[in-house]
Design a protein around this motif. Structure first.
Motif, PDB file in Angstrom:
ATOM      1  N   LYS A  86     -28.459  -0.691 -32.306  1.00 61.56           N
ATOM      2  CA  LYS A  86     -27.393   0.189 -32.805  1.00 61.56           C
ATOM      3  C   LYS A  86     -28.060   1.234 -33.698  1.00 61.56           C
ATOM      4  O   LYS A  86     -28.759   0.888 -34.649  1.00 61.56           O
ATOM      5  CB  LYS A  86     -26.349  -0.616 -33.581  1.00 61.56           C
ATOM      6  CG  LYS A  86     -25.193   0.225 -34.106  1.00 61.56           C
ATOM      7  CD  LYS A  86     -24.055  -0.651 -34.641  1.00 61.56           C
ATOM      8  CE  LYS A  86     -24.432  -1.395 -35.887  1.00 61.56           C
ATOM      9  NZ  LYS A  86     -23.252  -2.052 -36.529  1.00 61.56           N
ATOM     10  N   LEU A  88     -28.026   4.920 -35.968  1.00 57.13           N
ATOM     11  CA  LEU A  88     -27.283   5.912 -36.750  1.00 57.13           C
ATOM     12  C   LEU A  88     -28.098   7.197 -36.804  1.00 57.13           C
ATOM     13  O   LEU A  88     -29.282   7.172 -37.165  1.00 57.13           O
ATOM     14  CB  LEU A  88     -27.038   5.402 -38.172  1.00 57.13           C
ATOM     15  CG  LEU A  88     -26.402   6.399 -39.153  1.00 57.13           C
ATOM     16  CD1 LEU A  88     -24.984   6.798 -38.705  1.00 57.13           C
ATOM     17  CD2 LEU A  88     -26.384   5.838 -40.567  1.00 57.13           C
ATOM     18  N   ARG A 107     -25.716   1.495 -28.753  1.00 57.20           N
ATOM     19  CA  ARG A 107     -24.648   2.265 -29.388  1.00 57.20           C
ATOM     20  C   ARG A 107     -25.258   3.295 -30.325  1.00 57.20           C
ATOM     21  O   ARG A 107     -26.232   2.995 -31.033  1.00 57.20           O
ATOM     22  CB  ARG A 107     -23.731   1.327 -30.177  1.00 57.20           C
ATOM     23  CG  ARG A 107     -22.456   1.953 -30.671  1.00 57.20           C
ATOM     24  CD  ARG A 107     -21.419   2.006 -29.571  1.00 57.20           C
ATOM     25  NE  ARG A 107     -20.481   3.115 -29.792  1.00 57.20           N
ATOM     26  CZ  ARG A 107     -19.653   3.575 -28.872  1.00 57.20           C
ATOM     27  NH1 ARG A 107     -19.644   3.032 -27.672  1.00 57.20           N
ATOM     28  NH2 ARG A 107     -18.846   4.564 -29.123  1.00 57.20           N
ATOM     29  N   TYR A 109     -24.161   6.080 -33.347  1.00 55.90           N
ATOM     30  CA  TYR A 109     -23.214   6.726 -34.250  1.00 55.90           C
ATOM     31  C   TYR A 109     -23.895   7.968 -34.810  1.00 55.90           C
ATOM     32  O   TYR A 109     -25.016   7.883 -35.327  1.00 55.90           O
ATOM     33  CB  TYR A 109     -22.822   5.789 -35.401  1.00 55.90           C
ATOM     34  CG  TYR A 109     -21.998   4.610 -34.950  1.00 55.90           C
ATOM     35  CD1 TYR A 109     -20.604   4.665 -34.948  1.00 55.90           C
ATOM     36  CD2 TYR A 109     -22.611   3.439 -34.512  1.00 55.90           C
ATOM     37  CE1 TYR A 109     -19.843   3.586 -34.520  1.00 55.90           C
ATOM     38  CE2 TYR A 109     -21.864   2.356 -34.075  1.00 55.90           C
ATOM     39  CZ  TYR A 109     -20.483   2.439 -34.083  1.00 55.90           C
ATOM     40  OH  TYR A 109     -19.728   1.380 -33.648  1.00 55.90           O
ATOM     41  N   THR A 134     -20.483   7.652 -30.699  1.00 55.01           N
ATOM     42  CA  THR A 134     -19.350   7.947 -31.576  1.00 55.01           C
ATOM     43  C   THR A 134     -19.783   9.048 -32.524  1.00 55.01           C
ATOM     44  O   THR A 134     -20.730   8.868 -33.304  1.00 55.01           O
ATOM     45  CB  THR A 134     -18.929   6.702 -32.380  1.00 55.01           C
ATOM     46  OG1 THR A 134     -18.539   5.673 -31.477  1.00 55.01           O
ATOM     47  CG2 THR A 134     -17.768   7.021 -33.309  1.00 55.01           C
ATOM     48  N   LEU A 144     -23.035   5.442 -43.006  1.00 54.43           N
ATOM     49  CA  LEU A 144     -21.788   4.945 -42.410  1.00 54.43           C
ATOM     50  C   LEU A 144     -21.680   3.455 -42.750  1.00 54.43           C
ATOM     51  O   LEU A 144     -21.883   2.589 -41.892  1.00 54.43           O
ATOM     52  CB  LEU A 144     -21.813   5.179 -40.899  1.00 54.43           C
ATOM     53  CG  LEU A 144     -20.495   5.052 -40.133  1.00 54.43           C
ATOM     54  CD1 LEU A 144     -19.463   6.066 -40.624  1.00 54.43           C
ATOM     55  CD2 LEU A 144     -20.746   5.223 -38.646  1.00 54.43           C
ATOM     56  N   GLU A 146     -19.390   1.323 -43.153  1.00 53.09           N
ATOM     57  CA  GLU A 146     -18.475   0.433 -42.432  1.00 53.09           C
ATOM     58  C   GLU A 146     -19.051  -0.082 -41.120  1.00 53.09           C
ATOM     59  O   GLU A 146     -18.542  -1.047 -40.548  1.00 53.09           O
ATOM     60  CB  GLU A 146     -17.134   1.119 -42.174  1.00 53.09           C
ATOM     61  CG  GLU A 146     -17.198   2.385 -41.361  1.00 53.09           C
ATOM     62  CD  GLU A 146     -17.337   3.652 -42.208  1.00 53.09           C
ATOM     63  OE1 GLU A 146     -16.818   4.687 -41.790  1.00 53.09           O
ATOM     64  OE2 GLU A 146     -17.966   3.571 -43.292  1.00 53.09           O
ATOM     65  N   GLN A 147     -20.111   0.567 -40.610  1.00 60.27           N
ATOM     66  CA  GLN A 147     -20.753   0.118 -39.371  1.00 60.27           C
ATOM     67  C   GLN A 147     -22.141  -0.484 -39.615  1.00 60.27           C
ATOM     68  O   GLN A 147     -22.802  -0.907 -38.678  1.00 60.27           O
ATOM     69  CB  GLN A 147     -20.872   1.284 -38.378  1.00 60.27           C
ATOM     70  CG  GLN A 147     -19.547   1.799 -37.859  1.00 60.27           C
ATOM     71  CD  GLN A 147     -18.821   0.789 -36.991  1.00 60.27           C
ATOM     72  OE1 GLN A 147     -19.414  -0.144 -36.454  1.00 60.27           O
ATOM     73  NE2 GLN A 147     -17.504   0.966 -36.853  1.00 60.27           N
ATOM     74  N   ALA A 148     -22.564  -0.505 -40.861  1.00 61.44           N
ATOM     75  CA  ALA A 148     -23.893  -1.038 -41.198  1.00 61.44           C
ATOM     76  C   ALA A 148     -23.909  -2.565 -41.040  1.00 61.44           C
ATOM     77  O   ALA A 148     -22.858  -3.203 -41.082  1.00 61.44           O
ATOM     78  CB  ALA A 148     -24.243  -0.636 -42.623  1.00 61.44           C
ATOM     79  N   PHE A 150     -27.755  -1.043 -39.480  1.00 60.88           N
ATOM     80  CA  PHE A 150     -28.236  -0.401 -38.260  1.00 60.88           C
ATOM     81  C   PHE A 150     -29.662  -0.854 -37.954  1.00 60.88           C
ATOM     82  O   PHE A 150     -30.469  -1.065 -38.855  1.00 60.88           O
ATOM     83  CB  PHE A 150     -28.198   1.123 -38.408  1.00 60.88           C
ATOM     84  CG  PHE A 150     -26.799   1.669 -38.553  1.00 60.88           C
ATOM     85  CD1 PHE A 150     -26.041   1.947 -37.426  1.00 60.88           C
ATOM     86  CD2 PHE A 150     -26.251   1.879 -39.806  1.00 60.88           C
ATOM     87  CE1 PHE A 150     -24.742   2.428 -37.546  1.00 60.88           C
ATOM     88  CE2 PHE A 150     -24.953   2.366 -39.934  1.00 60.88           C
ATOM     89  CZ  PHE A 150     -24.197   2.637 -38.805  1.00 60.88           C
ATOM     90  N   GLN A 169     -28.616   0.654 -45.599  1.00 55.71           N
ATOM     91  CA  GLN A 169     -27.877   0.355 -44.370  1.00 55.71           C
ATOM     92  C   GLN A 169     -28.793   0.020 -43.194  1.00 55.71           C
ATOM     93  O   GLN A 169     -28.321  -0.188 -42.080  1.00 55.71           O
ATOM     94  CB  GLN A 169     -26.969   1.541 -44.023  1.00 55.71           C
ATOM     95  CG  GLN A 169     -25.839   1.724 -45.024  1.00 55.71           C
ATOM     96  CD  GLN A 169     -25.066   3.006 -44.831  1.00 55.71           C
ATOM     97  OE1 GLN A 169     -24.840   3.454 -43.713  1.00 55.71           O
ATOM     98  NE2 GLN A 169     -24.661   3.619 -45.938  1.00 55.71           N
TER      99      GLN A 169
END
Length: 220
Positions: A86, A88, A107, A109, A134, A144, A146-148, A150, A169
């Protein structure tokens, strides 16, 4: 000119494009494959569209730039992305870097402070059917949370130091690539590895990026 001539011209430009990447040190086959699969053309509009296949940075909207492909390739290569990662990205810009990442990671972000750039990038992502990206309008200097955490973080704007909120993160075992420097004349690309014992830093090469700014752009 016939359609066949057009096809030959495109094939030749792609071959030259990949040769230029290799000559600048982009040698990872997965990264080269991703860069061959993602056409840089749709990410560049207006007067500079004809120069999309040259290894040079080009201006885009909101006073930003699209990085030269060899730098995109070297930064992507330095991340050592695996298919389950994932990622970022801070600084969506044209969306080109995120599109490359999307071919390598599970994914992606991507954040930009300019709403216009995010909206335009989303249009290209949709057109290219890149469904694992995203794109968000936000202050990227805060990441970010809320998505950490990464697996990988890439920053496409220069900071004075690797930003603390982004390092927080990053997963243990993760990698962050960020340009660091106090002016647009003296910057170096840094790779940070987060280990159980702390942070390891590798200085890669001199670069020039727009500065990492806090807050949102005036167009938001």
């Amino acid at each position: 000119m016939t359609d066949m001539d057009d096809d030959d011209s495109i094939a030749q430009r792609k071959m030259q494009f990949l040769y230029a990447l290799r000559s600048k040190g982009v040698t990872n086959n997965a990264v080269l494959g991703a860069m061959e699969a993602v056409d840089r053309g749709p990410f560049i509009r207006g007067l500079f569209a004809e120069r999309a296949y040259e290894d040079m940075p080009l201006p885009i909207a909101c006073g930003q730039t699209i990085s030269q492909p060899s730098v995109v390739g070297l930064m992507t290569q330095a991340l050592e992305i695996s298919p389950r990662d994932k990622v970022l990205e801070i600084g969506t810009g044209s969306g080109y870097q995120a599109a490359i990442l999307s071919k390598l990671a599970r994914r992606v972000y991507t954040i930009d402070r300019h709403r216009r750039l995010v909206q335009e990038a989303r249009v290209v992502f949709d057109a290219l059917d890149l469904t694992n990206i995203t794109a968000l309008t936000a202050d990227g200097s805060f990441g970010l949370p809320e998505q950490a955490p990464f697996d990988r973080i890439i920053v496409t704007a220069a900071a004075e130091d690797p930003p603390g909120p982004l390092l927080a993160q990053l997963k243990e075992g993760g990698i962050m690539v960020v340009p660091v420097g106090q002016s647009d004349a003296v910057q170096h690309l840094i790779r940070v590895r987060k280990t159980a014992d702390g942070l390891e830093y590798d200085e890669m090469r001199a670069v020039r990026f727009v500065p990492l700014l806090e807050g949102l752009g005036k167009d938001t």
